[in-house]
Design an enzyme around this catalytic site. Structure first.
Site, PDB file in Angstrom:
ATOM      1  N   TRP A 190       0.835  -1.215   0.000  1.00  0.00           N
ATOM      2  CA  TRP A 190       0.000   0.000   0.000  1.00  0.00           C
ATOM      3  C   TRP A 190       0.862   1.254   0.000  1.00  0.00           C
ATOM      4  O   TRP A 190       0.399   2.335  -0.312  1.00  0.00           O
ATOM      5  CB  TRP A 190      -0.965  -0.003   1.189  1.00  0.00           C
ATOM      6  CG  TRP A 190      -0.355   0.193   2.554  1.00  0.00           C
ATOM      7  CD1 TRP A 190       0.715  -0.477   3.072  1.00  0.00           C
ATOM      8  CD2 TRP A 190      -0.761   1.121   3.572  1.00  0.00           C
ATOM      9  NE1 TRP A 190       0.991  -0.037   4.350  1.00  0.00           N
ATOM     10  CE2 TRP A 190       0.092   0.947   4.689  1.00  0.00           C
ATOM     11  CE3 TRP A 190      -1.767   2.069   3.672  1.00  0.00           C
ATOM     12  CZ2 TRP A 190      -0.018   1.676   5.868  1.00  0.00           C
ATOM     13  CZ3 TRP A 190      -1.884   2.804   4.857  1.00  0.00           C
ATOM     14  CH2 TRP A 190      -1.018   2.608   5.938  1.00  0.00           C
ATOM     15  N   ASP A 191       2.151   1.073   0.315  1.00  0.00           N
ATOM     16  CA  ASP A 191       3.099   2.181   0.293  1.00  0.00           C
ATOM     17  C   ASP A 191       2.986   2.943  -1.033  1.00  0.00           C
ATOM     18  O   ASP A 191       3.078   4.169  -1.070  1.00  0.00           O
ATOM     19  CB  ASP A 191       4.542   1.665   0.421  1.00  0.00           C
ATOM     20  CG  ASP A 191       4.772   0.747   1.613  1.00  0.00           C
ATOM     21  OD1 ASP A 191       3.835   0.043   2.004  1.00  0.00           O
ATOM     22  OD2 ASP A 191       5.891   0.723   2.136  1.00  0.00           O
ATOM     23  N   GLU A 208       0.172  -3.186  12.636  1.00  0.00           N
ATOM     24  CA  GLU A 208       0.251  -4.643  12.469  1.00  0.00           C
ATOM     25  C   GLU A 208       0.502  -5.390  13.770  1.00  0.00           C
ATOM     26  O   GLU A 208       0.541  -6.620  13.775  1.00  0.00           O
ATOM     27  CB  GLU A 208       1.352  -4.970  11.455  1.00  0.00           C
ATOM     28  CG  GLU A 208       1.011  -4.473  10.058  1.00  0.00           C
ATOM     29  CD  GLU A 208       2.167  -4.605   9.068  1.00  0.00           C
ATOM     30  OE1 GLU A 208       3.328  -4.561   9.514  1.00  0.00           O
ATOM     31  OE2 GLU A 208       1.895  -4.733   7.866  1.00  0.00           O
ATOM     32  N   LYS A 231       2.137  -0.060  16.426  1.00  0.00           N
ATOM     33  CA  LYS A 231       3.351  -0.030  15.609  1.00  0.00           C
ATOM     34  C   LYS A 231       3.500   1.284  14.844  1.00  0.00           C
ATOM     35  O   LYS A 231       4.563   1.859  14.762  1.00  0.00           O
ATOM     36  CB  LYS A 231       3.292  -1.191  14.612  1.00  0.00           C
ATOM     37  CG  LYS A 231       4.503  -1.269  13.691  1.00  0.00           C
ATOM     38  CD  LYS A 231       4.366  -2.435  12.733  1.00  0.00           C
ATOM     39  CE  LYS A 231       5.618  -2.596  11.890  1.00  0.00           C
ATOM     40  NZ  LYS A 231       5.488  -3.687  10.914  1.00  0.00           N
ATOM     41  N   GLN A 232       2.404   1.724  14.239  1.00  0.00           N
ATOM     42  CA  GLN A 232       2.485   2.882  13.357  1.00  0.00           C
ATOM     43  C   GLN A 232       1.139   3.587  13.308  1.00  0.00           C
ATOM     44  O   GLN A 232       0.137   3.046  13.779  1.00  0.00           O
ATOM     45  CB  GLN A 232       2.899   2.435  11.956  1.00  0.00           C
ATOM     46  CG  GLN A 232       1.893   1.546  11.254  1.00  0.00           C
ATOM     47  CD  GLN A 232       2.500   0.807  10.055  1.00  0.00           C
ATOM     48  OE1 GLN A 232       3.150  -0.220  10.220  1.00  0.00           O
ATOM     49  NE2 GLN A 232       2.265   1.323   8.869  1.00  0.00           N
TER      50      GLN A 232
HETATM   51  O1  IFM Z   1       3.517  -1.540   4.088  1.00  0.00           O
HETATM   52  C1  IFM Z   1       4.388  -1.559   5.184  1.00  0.00           C
HETATM   53  C2  IFM Z   1       3.592  -1.899   6.407  1.00  0.00           C
HETATM   54  O2  IFM Z   1       2.595  -0.948   6.662  1.00  0.00           O
HETATM   55  C3  IFM Z   1       4.516  -1.989   7.607  1.00  0.00           C
HETATM   56  N1  IFM Z   1       5.559  -2.953   7.367  1.00  0.00           N
HETATM   57  C4  IFM Z   1       6.373  -2.673   6.183  1.00  0.00           C
HETATM   58  C5  IFM Z   1       5.491  -2.551   4.951  1.00  0.00           C
HETATM   59  C6  IFM Z   1       6.345  -2.177   3.733  1.00  0.00           C
HETATM   60  O3  IFM Z   1       6.884  -0.900   3.881  1.00  0.00           O
END
Ligand code: IFM
Length: 722
Positions: free
Chosen positions: A321-322, A463, A575-576
């Site tokens: 999705w990046d 995640e 995580k984010q």
């Molecule tokens: O897409 C990301 C994910 O959100 C977090 N882990 C790494 C992936 C690739 O950058």
């Protein structure tokens, strides 16, 4: 400080891996890691190819590295002058962002080795390097160069059945193991001194040994040209590689470099953000854009960009999705044709997404979490290895990170909003959105005891919490996707009813259209103005402890924080950016007060364990008028690859590389955050929110076919056409 280059002085073996990323050069067709001319597999030298994948046995499927045609190792009087083996008296390494070049300058006792290397921005298949060798002693010099086929792979080898040709142009050909794709690399060399040349084939490649008598004080230039073609480029890659090398030889290095630099200059004219007030930040932003340009697949028209760019095989060279959420914004505002090409990749891989949905028992399009060529799902069911037991751990990214389809639909819609161009929708974009919306219809549940529509058992951007219900971000993305499917049918009903009628009929979509209308409003996350939005059902009931407490529970620093037994899984530590990412992507839905409230709740609970996190926090801090809070996140995002940050190893798995999403995030913070650029119905507005460190920003954007130059200061903003 030169804001257009980055130089590291001195040699430290511990920087070998990081420097491979930091000093990477590339042109979207291939990336060449920032390693020394004389280095090989041990130092992770690699020519990483875009869009060519291979699986060896039951190892992870990953992109293929090509043989290295720019290898060059110098010996003087039998002494090998290799960094790491011989001690240098001085050493420096530079990447030049404006020109797209890599250079090194190393002084050994017997000779000084300088080299400049390009991966041509003008000719996607071509690489070249110029070595300038200055001798300090008289002696016999031997330069071993050629094509090295003994290459670094994470889950290889991938190339088999090597065959070689010697002659003025050396050629190495091999085929991938899984799909039998031919890969060919050619090399030609020019030496500025009278010399003898011997050629030989060994089990590690095809070499030429260029020998000459060197005199103290003498400088000898050696130029290497290399060309790479694969079966993906058409028939007879070997012949084409050899022919391109011959052509390069006759054109000469200066001519190739001039074309390369002109191509880079054009990219910068279209995209450079002039940031005044802080040179360090200006350089980091240039570095970010440099990395994005180096990996953008301009040659293809239907490829996208892997999560670690072209810096190696990490994350299986897959598209996440990046691409749509973090990379697409910069390109849609500066190079819409390229943005369109990135989305075309999703149109062409729609059959893979339809297959994946069907495999899981759903209708519509469920895009791969880690997409490879043709929409093949690269994400495995066991994507993490436990550091204690060394056993693979069942992860659910592949099955449950369903926001991916909505993220893709979101980018298609943004493309339409910013360019006003419906042609991509006609070319398949409309079908993508309708199929993604259909997937959510079939994936959603309606409660028996009420009207609520829910998305159960999902993973949001955070995640560390797997298999949760009603993740706010996921629900919002799904609702948005459904509402865009409806909006699209209305737009086409006005402008081109024949097209949309035919499409709806082809997809047998009539009933789904009716369902979308009732379902999407019930799926939106429900929240009261100014309230903290719960990330998923039950999140607030989890242990509310500090990041430091959770970090303190780690038994091993490489331990994974998520999955069932992870240290974060049963806490509110995430995580984010998740809810914060939702407020960043849908600013119109949330008041500044709500955005701020959520930022202040979630930011201290966020590990920022992903390089995608910082930019979402910076963007939202700008939204609620606190660019000072955004600054640290901006610097982190923009300088990620210069600083060499991010995680490099997860257990025994190398996860390092460049960080395109953070690079794209840095542009987003500068332009969408600090400058507050917004494009609605073709109208550009800016609402400057410059942090104190920045005095002005000036940058180009392209909207509805017209190019503008926007200038933003603390006092306001202006725009010029052209
Ligand atoms: O897409 C990301 C994910 O959100 C977090 N882990 C790494 C992936 C690739 O950058």
């Amino acid at each position: 400080m030169d804001i257009w280059s980055y130089t590291q002085n001195g040699y430290n073996a511990d920087d070998t891996v990081t420097n491979g990323n930091r000093f990477l050069i590339g042109n979207g067709y291939m990336g060449y890691r920032g390693t020394m001319d004389e280095w090989g597999r041990g130092e992770m030298a690699a020519v990483n190819l875009a869009g060519v994948y291979d699986q060896n046995g039951d190892q992870w499927r990953e992109p293929v590295n090509a043989p290295n045609g720019l290898f060059a190792k110098l010996s003087v009087n039998g002494e090998e002058l290799s960094l790491g083996k011989a001690e240098p008296s001085a050493h420096s390494q530079t990447v030049h962002f404006r020109r797209g070049t890599h250079s090194r300058d190393t002084e050994f006792a017997a000779a000084r080795i300088q080299s400049e290397r390009i991966v041509s921005a003008a000719e996607p298949h071509l690489l070249a390097s110029r070595l300038t060798l200055t001798f300090k002693t008289d002696g016999r010099a031997e330069l071993t160069t050629g094509i090295v086929t003994d290459i670094w792979d994470i889950n290889g080898p991938h190339l088999f059945g090597h065959s070689y040709q010697t002659g003025a142009v050396l050629l190495a050909e091999a085929r991938t193991g899984e799909l039998d794709i031919p890969v060919a690399v050619a090399q030609a060399a020019q030496c500025g001194a009278a010399h003898d040349e011997k050629q030989e084939v060994t089990d590690t490649g095809v070499y030429r040994r260029i020998c000459f008598d060197a005199k103290a004080g003498e400088t000898v230039a050696v130029t290497l040209f290399s060309a790479v073609f694969t079966g993906m480029d058409g028939p007879e890659p070997g012949k084409r590689a050899a022919a391109l090398c011959e052509q390069a030889l006759s054109d000469g290095y200066e001519c190739l470099v001039a074309a390369h630099e002109a191509a880079w200059e054009k990219l910068w004219q279209n995209s450079a953000v002039e940031l005044s007030g802080c040179d360090e930040a200006a350089r980091a932003l240039n570095a970010s854009l440099y990395h994005l340009h180096s990996i953008a697949p301009r040659h293809a028209g239907n490829l996208s960009i892997p999560a670690r760019g072209l810096s190696g095989q990490t994350y299986k060279g897959a598209i996440f999705w990046d691409s749509e959420v973090f990379l697409f914004p910069v390109f849609v505002h500066t190079e819409p044709e390229l943005a369109k090409a990135l989305l075309r990749y999703r149109i062409e891989t729609l059959p893979g997404a339809l297959r994946k949905a069907a495999e899981y028992g759903f209708r519509g399009a469920f895009y791969p979490w880690e997409s490879q060529e043709g929409g093949a799902e690269g994400c495995t069911n066991y994507n993490v290895t436990d550091v204690f037991t060394h056993r693979p751990v069942r992860t659910y990214f592949r099955d449950r990170q369903i926001h991916i389809s909505g993220d893709i639909a979101y980018a298609f819609w943004r493309y339409y909003e910013i360019t006003g161009d419906l042609s991509l929708m006609r070319e398949g974009g409309a079908e993508v959105i309708l199929q993604c919306a259909r997937f959510y219809l079939s994936r959603a549940h309606r409660r028996v005891d009420g009207d609520d529509v829910e998305l159960l058992d999902v993973i949001g951007p955070d995640e560390y919490h797997e298999r949760v219900n009603n993740n706010a971000f996921t629900n919002q993305m799904a609702a948005h996707c459904m509402s865009r499917a409806l909006a699209l049918t209305e737009i086409f009903a006005e402008s081109d009813p024949a097209f949309i009628d035919a499409l709806l009929q082809k997809l047998d979509y009539k009933d789904d259209l009716a369902r979308l209308k009732t379902v999407y409003p019930l799926l939106r996350p429900v929240f009261a103005e100014g309230e903290v939005i719960e990330q998923f059902d039950g999140y607030f009931a989890l242990e509310d402890c500090s990041l430091e407490t959770v970090r303190g529970r780690l038994l091993d620093e490489r331990e994974y924080w998520g999955t069932n037994h992870g240290v974060a899984a049963h806490t509110q530590i995430i995580k984010q950016a998740d809810v914060v990412a939702m407020t960043a992507l849908f600013p119109a839905l949330f008041s500044d007060e709500t955005v701020e409230r959520n930022w202040r709740y979630y930011e201290p609970r966020t590990e920022h364990g992903s390089s995608l996190s910082a930019c979402m926090h910076a963007l939202t801090a700008c939204c609620f008028g606190r660019p000072d809070l955004a600054w640290e996140h901006f610097i982190k995002s923009a300088s990620i690859d210069l600083a060499g940050g991010g995680k490099h190893w997860a257990g025994e798995i190398y996860i390092g590389g460049t960080h395109p999403a953070a690079n794209g995030g840095a542009w987003m913070i500068a332009v969408l955050g600090f400058a507050g650029l917004s494009v609605r119905d073709g109208e550009i507005t800016a609402s400057p929110r410059l942090p104190p460190q920045i005095t002005s920003l000036r940058f180009p954007v392209t909207v509805r076919g017209k190019r503008y130059r926007i200038t933003v200061t603390h006092d306001g903003w202006s725009r010029e056409e052209g």
